[in-house]
Design a protein around this motif. Sequence first.
Motif, PDB file in Angstrom:
ATOM      1  N   CYS A  10      22.772  19.597 -17.637  1.00 19.99           N
ATOM      2  CA  CYS A  10      24.303  19.287 -17.271  1.00 19.99           C
ATOM      3  C   CYS A  10      23.709  17.766 -17.397  1.00 19.99           C
ATOM      4  N   LEU A  11      23.692  17.289 -16.750  1.00 17.72           N
ATOM      5  CA  LEU A  11      23.096  16.222 -16.358  1.00 17.72           C
ATOM      6  C   LEU A  11      22.365  16.027 -17.189  1.00 17.72           C
ATOM      7  N   LEU A  12      21.524  15.974 -17.735  1.00 21.88           N
ATOM      8  CA  LEU A  12      20.811  15.685 -19.441  1.00 21.88           C
ATOM      9  C   LEU A  12      21.323  15.911 -19.838  1.00 21.88           C
ATOM     10  N   ILE A  13      21.707  16.290 -20.019  1.00 23.10           N
ATOM     11  CA  ILE A  13      23.158  16.530 -21.267  1.00 23.10           C
ATOM     12  C   ILE A  13      24.059  15.451 -21.267  1.00 23.10           C
ATOM     13  N   TRP A  14      24.636  15.187 -20.505  1.00 20.09           N
ATOM     14  CA  TRP A  14      25.289  14.153 -19.759  1.00 20.09           C
ATOM     15  C   TRP A  14      25.007  13.075 -20.261  1.00 20.09           C
ATOM     16  N   GLY A  15      23.971  13.024 -19.169  1.00 23.99           N
ATOM     17  CA  GLY A  15      23.128  11.433 -19.633  1.00 23.99           C
ATOM     18  C   GLY A  15      22.638  11.270 -21.183  1.00 23.99           C
ATOM     19  N   CYS A  16      22.633  12.189 -21.104  1.00 21.13           N
ATOM     20  CA  CYS A  16      21.861  11.716 -23.450  1.00 21.13           C
ATOM     21  C   CYS A  16      22.949  11.103 -24.115  1.00 21.13           C
ATOM     22  N   SER A  17      24.480  11.807 -23.596  1.00 22.48           N
ATOM     23  CA  SER A  17      25.343  12.016 -24.286  1.00 22.48           C
ATOM     24  C   SER A  17      26.299  10.381 -23.722  1.00 22.48           C
ATOM     25  N   SER A  18      26.111   9.607 -23.153  1.00 15.94           N
ATOM     26  CA  SER A  18      26.737   8.623 -22.515  1.00 15.94           C
ATOM     27  C   SER A  18      25.993   7.002 -23.154  1.00 15.94           C
ATOM     28  N   THR A  19      26.667   6.933 -23.458  1.00 18.14           N
ATOM     29  CA  THR A  19      25.954   5.434 -24.060  1.00 18.14           C
ATOM     30  C   THR A  19      27.012   4.645 -23.564  1.00 18.14           C
ATOM     31  N   LYS A  20      25.743   2.810 -23.419  1.00 17.60           N
ATOM     32  CA  LYS A  20      25.694   2.202 -22.355  1.00 17.60           C
ATOM     33  C   LYS A  20      26.665   0.949 -23.657  1.00 17.60           C
ATOM     34  N   ALA A  21      27.361   0.712 -23.045  1.00 21.04           N
ATOM     35  CA  ALA A  21      27.877  -0.503 -24.117  1.00 21.04           C
ATOM     36  C   ALA A  21      27.270  -1.443 -23.644  1.00 21.04           C
ATOM     37  N   PRO A  22      26.828  -2.515 -25.117  1.00 20.36           N
ATOM     38  CA  PRO A  22      25.801  -3.723 -24.583  1.00 20.36           C
ATOM     39  C   PRO A  22      26.207  -4.792 -24.488  1.00 20.36           C
ATOM     40  N   SER A  23      24.837  -5.741 -23.951  1.00 21.53           N
ATOM     41  CA  SER A  23      25.633  -6.414 -22.802  1.00 21.53           C
ATOM     42  C   SER A  23      25.207  -7.782 -23.598  1.00 21.53           C
ATOM     43  N   SER A  24      25.203  -8.329 -24.553  1.00 18.27           N
ATOM     44  CA  SER A  24      25.187  -9.523 -25.006  1.00 18.27           C
ATOM     45  C   SER A  24      25.230  -9.568 -26.808  1.00 18.27           C
ATOM     46  N   GLN A  50      34.396  -3.192 -25.033  1.00 15.55           N
ATOM     47  CA  GLN A  50      33.960  -2.341 -24.372  1.00 15.55           C
ATOM     48  C   GLN A  50      32.891  -2.730 -23.258  1.00 15.55           C
ATOM     49  N   ASN A  51      33.636  -3.992 -22.918  1.00 18.43           N
ATOM     50  CA  ASN A  51      33.261  -4.906 -21.832  1.00 18.43           C
ATOM     51  C   ASN A  51      34.990  -4.922 -21.673  1.00 18.43           C
TER      52      ASN A  51
END
Length: 111
Positions: A10-24, A50-51
């Motif tokens: 579950c942690l692996l699936i959740w980590g792969c599905s969440s995307t990071k917002a671009p920082s710049s 996104q930010n």
Amino acid sequence: MKRIICLLSCLLIWGCSSTKAPSSLTLFFSPEQISLTAEQQRKITDFLNQNPYHQLTAQVAPAALENPFQALIQGQKRIQAVNKLSATQDIPLHLEYAPQQTADTLILKRQ
């Protein structure tokens, strides 16, 4: 053992599905351009969406014009255009004039 494997999966699936917002976000202008194009407005709006809760900095470079005063005025007008867009979404920006930056660029950064 089953629970641990299930939890790790579950942690692996959740980590792969969440995307990071671009920082710049980097935008490029033509030397005479002072307003934002529709594409630039869309990119800035997406970046702000996104930010929304981060401290953002807008660094703008002077225009590639021969007259330094006119280059400064162009940069200020570009800052005003971005500031208007962020003000409509109630997202404060820390505005910076960056004369060392590549000419005709604007960089939005999350701190």
